[in-house]
Design a protein around this motif. Structure first.
Motif, PDB file in Angstrom:
ATOM      1  N   LEU A 147      44.062  24.274  29.569  1.00 62.46           N
ATOM      2  CA  LEU A 147      43.618  22.910  29.864  1.00 62.46           C
ATOM      3  C   LEU A 147      44.319  21.935  28.919  1.00 62.46           C
ATOM      4  O   LEU A 147      44.968  22.359  27.949  1.00 62.46           O
ATOM      5  CB  LEU A 147      42.093  22.821  29.705  1.00 62.46           C
ATOM      6  CG  LEU A 147      41.274  23.821  30.540  1.00 62.46           C
ATOM      7  CD1 LEU A 147      39.781  23.608  30.288  1.00 62.46           C
ATOM      8  CD2 LEU A 147      41.595  23.693  32.027  1.00 62.46           C
TER       9      LEU A 147
ATOM     10  N   HIS B 157      43.368  20.220  26.448  1.00 60.45           N
ATOM     11  CA  HIS B 157      43.008  20.316  25.031  1.00 60.45           C
ATOM     12  C   HIS B 157      43.363  21.669  24.428  1.00 60.45           C
ATOM     13  O   HIS B 157      43.182  21.867  23.234  1.00 60.45           O
ATOM     14  CB  HIS B 157      41.518  20.042  24.864  1.00 60.45           C
ATOM     15  CG  HIS B 157      41.093  19.836  23.438  1.00 60.45           C
ATOM     16  ND1 HIS B 157      41.559  18.795  22.656  1.00 60.45           N
ATOM     17  CD2 HIS B 157      40.260  20.554  22.637  1.00 60.45           C
ATOM     18  CE1 HIS B 157      41.023  18.869  21.454  1.00 60.45           C
ATOM     19  NE2 HIS B 157      40.238  19.926  21.409  1.00 60.45           N
TER      20      HIS B 157
ATOM     21  N   PHE C  50      41.156  27.585  26.858  1.00 60.68           N
ATOM     22  CA  PHE C  50      39.719  27.817  26.828  1.00 60.68           C
ATOM     23  C   PHE C  50      39.411  29.212  27.363  1.00 60.68           C
ATOM     24  O   PHE C  50      39.985  29.651  28.361  1.00 60.68           O
ATOM     25  CB  PHE C  50      38.981  26.762  27.658  1.00 60.68           C
ATOM     26  CG  PHE C  50      38.829  25.442  26.962  1.00 60.68           C
ATOM     27  CD1 PHE C  50      37.607  25.039  26.462  1.00 60.68           C
ATOM     28  CD2 PHE C  50      39.936  24.608  26.790  1.00 60.68           C
ATOM     29  CE1 PHE C  50      37.471  23.820  25.809  1.00 60.68           C
ATOM     30  CE2 PHE C  50      39.807  23.393  26.143  1.00 60.68           C
ATOM     31  CZ  PHE C  50      38.571  22.995  25.642  1.00 60.68           C
TER      32      PHE C  50
ATOM     33  N   LEU D 131      32.677  26.450  25.057  1.00 55.50           N
ATOM     34  CA  LEU D 131      33.004  25.033  25.054  1.00 55.50           C
ATOM     35  C   LEU D 131      33.865  24.660  23.854  1.00 55.50           C
ATOM     36  O   LEU D 131      34.033  25.441  22.899  1.00 55.50           O
ATOM     37  CB  LEU D 131      31.717  24.207  25.036  1.00 55.50           C
ATOM     38  CG  LEU D 131      30.789  24.375  26.238  1.00 55.50           C
ATOM     39  CD1 LEU D 131      29.507  23.582  26.032  1.00 55.50           C
ATOM     40  CD2 LEU D 131      31.488  23.947  27.524  1.00 55.50           C
ATOM     41  N   ARG D 132      34.405  23.467  23.901  1.00 56.18           N
ATOM     42  CA  ARG D 132      35.164  22.938  22.759  1.00 56.18           C
ATOM     43  C   ARG D 132      34.310  23.049  21.488  1.00 56.18           C
ATOM     44  O   ARG D 132      33.123  22.697  21.478  1.00 56.18           O
ATOM     45  CB  ARG D 132      35.529  21.480  23.000  1.00 56.18           C
ATOM     46  CG  ARG D 132      36.275  20.834  21.844  1.00 56.18           C
ATOM     47  CD  ARG D 132      36.477  19.347  22.037  1.00 56.18           C
ATOM     48  NE  ARG D 132      37.270  19.007  23.219  1.00 56.18           N
ATOM     49  CZ  ARG D 132      38.052  17.933  23.318  1.00 56.18           C
ATOM     50  NH1 ARG D 132      38.159  17.101  22.284  1.00 56.18           N
ATOM     51  NH2 ARG D 132      38.699  17.670  24.433  1.00 56.18           N
TER      52      ARG D 132
ATOM     53  N   SER E  22      37.598  29.409  22.041  1.00 55.75           N
ATOM     54  CA  SER E  22      38.147  28.170  22.602  1.00 55.75           C
ATOM     55  C   SER E  22      38.553  27.242  21.453  1.00 55.75           C
ATOM     56  O   SER E  22      38.194  27.494  20.293  1.00 55.75           O
ATOM     57  CB  SER E  22      37.113  27.496  23.506  1.00 55.75           C
ATOM     58  OG  SER E  22      36.939  28.221  24.712  1.00 55.75           O
TER      59      SER E  22
ATOM     60  N   ALA F 260      35.089  13.303  25.603  1.00 55.96           N
ATOM     61  CA  ALA F 260      36.023  14.407  25.391  1.00 55.96           C
ATOM     62  C   ALA F 260      35.447  15.721  25.903  1.00 55.96           C
ATOM     63  O   ALA F 260      36.138  16.513  26.551  1.00 55.96           O
ATOM     64  CB  ALA F 260      36.357  14.520  23.901  1.00 55.96           C
ATOM     65  N   LEU F 261      34.162  15.963  25.622  1.00 55.56           N
ATOM     66  CA  LEU F 261      33.526  17.206  26.067  1.00 55.56           C
ATOM     67  C   LEU F 261      33.469  17.281  27.588  1.00 55.56           C
ATOM     68  O   LEU F 261      33.716  18.332  28.192  1.00 55.56           O
ATOM     69  CB  LEU F 261      32.121  17.305  25.472  1.00 55.56           C
ATOM     70  CG  LEU F 261      32.039  17.315  23.944  1.00 55.56           C
ATOM     71  CD1 LEU F 261      30.581  17.248  23.484  1.00 55.56           C
ATOM     72  CD2 LEU F 261      32.724  18.553  23.374  1.00 55.56           C
TER      73      LEU F 261
ATOM     74  N   SER G   7      35.472  15.747  29.657  1.00 57.46           N
ATOM     75  CA  SER G   7      36.827  15.883  30.195  1.00 57.46           C
ATOM     76  C   SER G   7      37.264  17.340  30.225  1.00 57.46           C
ATOM     77  O   SER G   7      37.976  17.766  31.146  1.00 57.46           O
ATOM     78  CB  SER G   7      37.813  15.044  29.372  1.00 57.46           C
ATOM     79  OG  SER G   7      37.987  15.591  28.064  1.00 57.46           O
ATOM     80  N   ASP G   8      36.843  18.136  29.226  1.00 54.74           N
ATOM     81  CA  ASP G   8      37.150  19.566  29.236  1.00 54.74           C
ATOM     82  C   ASP G   8      36.550  20.242  30.465  1.00 54.74           C
ATOM     83  O   ASP G   8      37.205  21.044  31.144  1.00 54.74           O
ATOM     84  CB  ASP G   8      36.603  20.247  27.982  1.00 54.74           C
ATOM     85  CG  ASP G   8      37.303  19.828  26.715  1.00 54.74           C
ATOM     86  OD1 ASP G   8      38.459  19.354  26.787  1.00 54.74           O
ATOM     87  OD2 ASP G   8      36.693  19.979  25.634  1.00 54.74           O
TER      88      ASP G   8
ATOM     89  N   ALA H 288      38.227  19.169  33.686  1.00 51.89           N
ATOM     90  CA  ALA H 288      39.545  19.799  33.785  1.00 51.89           C
ATOM     91  C   ALA H 288      39.405  21.264  34.184  1.00 51.89           C
ATOM     92  O   ALA H 288      40.216  21.785  34.979  1.00 51.89           O
ATOM     93  CB  ALA H 288      40.286  19.678  32.457  1.00 51.89           C
ATOM     94  N   LEU H 289      38.389  21.941  33.665  1.00 49.55           N
ATOM     95  CA  LEU H 289      38.143  23.331  34.025  1.00 49.55           C
ATOM     96  C   LEU H 289      37.772  23.457  35.499  1.00 49.55           C
ATOM     97  O   LEU H 289      38.268  24.353  36.209  1.00 49.55           O
ATOM     98  CB  LEU H 289      37.036  23.904  33.145  1.00 49.55           C
ATOM     99  CG  LEU H 289      36.561  25.328  33.468  1.00 49.55           C
ATOM    100  CD1 LEU H 289      37.731  26.311  33.448  1.00 49.55           C
ATOM    101  CD2 LEU H 289      35.475  25.755  32.498  1.00 49.55           C
TER     102      LEU H 289
END
Length: 354
Positions: free
Chosen positions: A10, A12, A15, A60-61, A66, A76-77, A79-80, A83-84
Motif C-alpha cells: 500500500l 504507506h 501491510f 493496522l498501521r 505492518s 492517515a489510518l 487512508s490505509d 487503500a487496502l
C-alpha cells in the motif's frame, strides 16, 4: 479453518494480514483494537469464514509487522484501510467490522467512502460524537490509561515487567476470557516490536488540533458531520467473541422491519470461594427471544439481539420486558440481598432504511 499470512503493498508500506474463508464469499474486513492483533481473533474470523465470508484481518498501521511509522491521525489510518479495500476488493463493497480503534476507523471510513462499504459493525466503540458530547465521570475513570499514554516514558511503563500493564487491561476489559499462553506470548512479541507506535493513536486524538476539530463538530448545527448512508450496528463489547455480524443485507432491511438491541448487564460478583450468585443474564436473554431472533454474545454479560420482523416500538417493549427480568435478580450473601443486578440497553436502528 486455516488462515494464511498475506501482505499488501500500500502507499504507506507493506501491510500484513490474515486471510481465509470462502474466496467467492462476501468480502469482510476485520480491524483490530488496542491492545490486540489479528491472531487472537482467529475463532471469530473462522466463524465468519464458515458463514460464507471471505475474511481479511490486517495488522493496522503502528502494529508490527505492518509499518510502525506515523502519522497516526484519523485521516492517515482511514487512508490505509481504504487503500487496502481498493487493493483487495476493487469491484465489490466490503463488510467492515471494527473493534475499539478499529471501530473509530470504521466510522470514519463509512463517512469518507460509503460506496466502498456494504455495511459496518463497530464493537466497544460508540460513535465519536456520542462519546464526546456525553462525558461521564465513570467513563473518564475507566479511560485512565488514555491519560497515562500522554506522558513521556509511558512506552517504557507499558513494556515493563513483561507487558504487565497490557495483561492488566486484558483482565479488566475481558474478565471472562482466558487467553491461551501461546497466543499471549505471540501478542507480547508483536507489541514489543510495535511500541511506542500503538500509544501514538491516543496521543494523536488528544492533539490540540484534533480536539479543536472535535469541538467544531459538536458545535456545528444541521446535518452531523459524521453521518453516513452505510448501514451500521454499534455494540458494546469487551472482546471479539461474537458469532454473528448481526444484521441481514440491505435488501432485507427494505422488505421487512428489523431492530437491533444491545444489552450490557453488570455480571454477578464472585464470592471468596469462587462461587457466583444471582441469575445468568444469558439465560434470561435466551428465554425472552423467539426462534427467529439471533443472539450474539460479546463476552462477559454483554449481548446483541437481532429482532426480526420487529419495529422500533416493539423492540422497546422487548428491551423493557428483559430489563424487568434482569432487574428482578440480585446477588445474595448470608441469605440477604446485597447488590441488585443492573442492565444497560441500546436500540440502534439501522440507517439507510425507508
Amino acid at each position: 479453518m486455516e488462515f494464511e499470512h498475506v501482505t499488501f503493498d500500500l502507499p504507506h508500506g507493506t501491510f500484513h494480514a490474515l486471510q481465509g474463508g470462502d474466496p467467492d464469499g462476501q468480502p469482510t474486513l476485520v480491524l483490530q483494537g488496542f491492545p490486540d492483533h489479528p491472531p487472537t481473533a482467529r475463532p471469530f474470523l473462522a466463524e465468519l469464514g464458515r458463514r460464507g465470508r471471505h475474511v481479511v484481518a490486517p495488522w493496522l498501521r503502528g502494529y508490527a509487522p505492518s509499518p510502525t511509522a506515523g502519522p497516526f491521525d484519523m485521516a492517515a489510518l482511514t487512508s490505509d484501510v481504504l487503500a487496502l479495500i481498493g487493493r483487495w476488493s476493487p469491484g465489490r463493497a466490503v463488510e467492515l467490522v471494527g473493534h475499539n480503534w478499529g471501530g473509530a476507523i470504521t466510522y470514519d471510513a463509512c463517512v469518507t467512502a460509503p460506496e466502498r462499504i456494504e455495511r459496518a459493525v463497530t464493537l466497544a466503540f460508540p460513535h465519536p460524537l456520542t462519546f464526546l458530547s456525553r462525558p461521564r465521570l465513570a467513563q473518564l475513570r475507566r479511560s485512565w490509561y488514555m491519560g497515562l499514554f500522554q506522558l513521556p516514558g509511558s512506552g517504557w511503563m507499558v513494556t515493563a515487567r513483561d507487558l504487565a500493564l497490557i495483561d492488566l487491561l486484558w483482565r479488566q476489559w475481558s474478565p471472562s476470557l482466558s487467553l491461551d499462553p501461546a497466543l499471549q506470548a505471540e501478542l507480547h512479541e508483536h507489541l514489543r516490536a510495535s511500541m511506542p507506535a500503538p500509544l501514538k493513536y491516543y496521543r494523536g486524538c488528544c492533539d490540540p488540533a484534533c480536539l479543536g476539530r472535535c469541538a467544531a463538530y459538536l458545535s456545528r448545527s444541521g446535518r452531523p458531520c459524521c453521518s453516513s448512508t452505510v448501514p451500521t450496528t454499534a455494540a458494546s463489547s469487551s472482546r471479539r467473541s461474537t458469532t454473528d455480524i448481526g444484521s441481514p443485507p440491505r435488501t432485507r432491511w427494505k422488505s421487512s422491519p428489523m431492530s437491533v438491541t444491545s444489552c450490557t448487564s453488570r455480571p454477578p460478583r464472585r464470592s471468596r470461594n469462587g462461587s457466583r450468585h444471582g441469575p445468568s443474564s444469558g439465560s434470561l436473554v435466551q428465554a425472552e427471544v423467539r426462534t427467529v431472533d439471533n443472539v450474539a454474545r460479546f463476552g462477559g454479560e454483554e449481548f446483541v439481539v437481532l429482532l426480526r420482523e420487529t419495529d422500533l416500538g416493539n423492540a422497546f417493549l422487548f428491551a423493557e420486558r428483559l430489563r424487568q427480568q434482569i432487574s428482578g435478580g440480585a446477588i445474595e450473601a448470608g441469605g440477604k440481598k446485597i447488590v441488585s443486578v443492573t442492565a444497560l440497553f441500546d436500540l440502534p436502528r439501522p440507517t439507510g432504511r425507508p
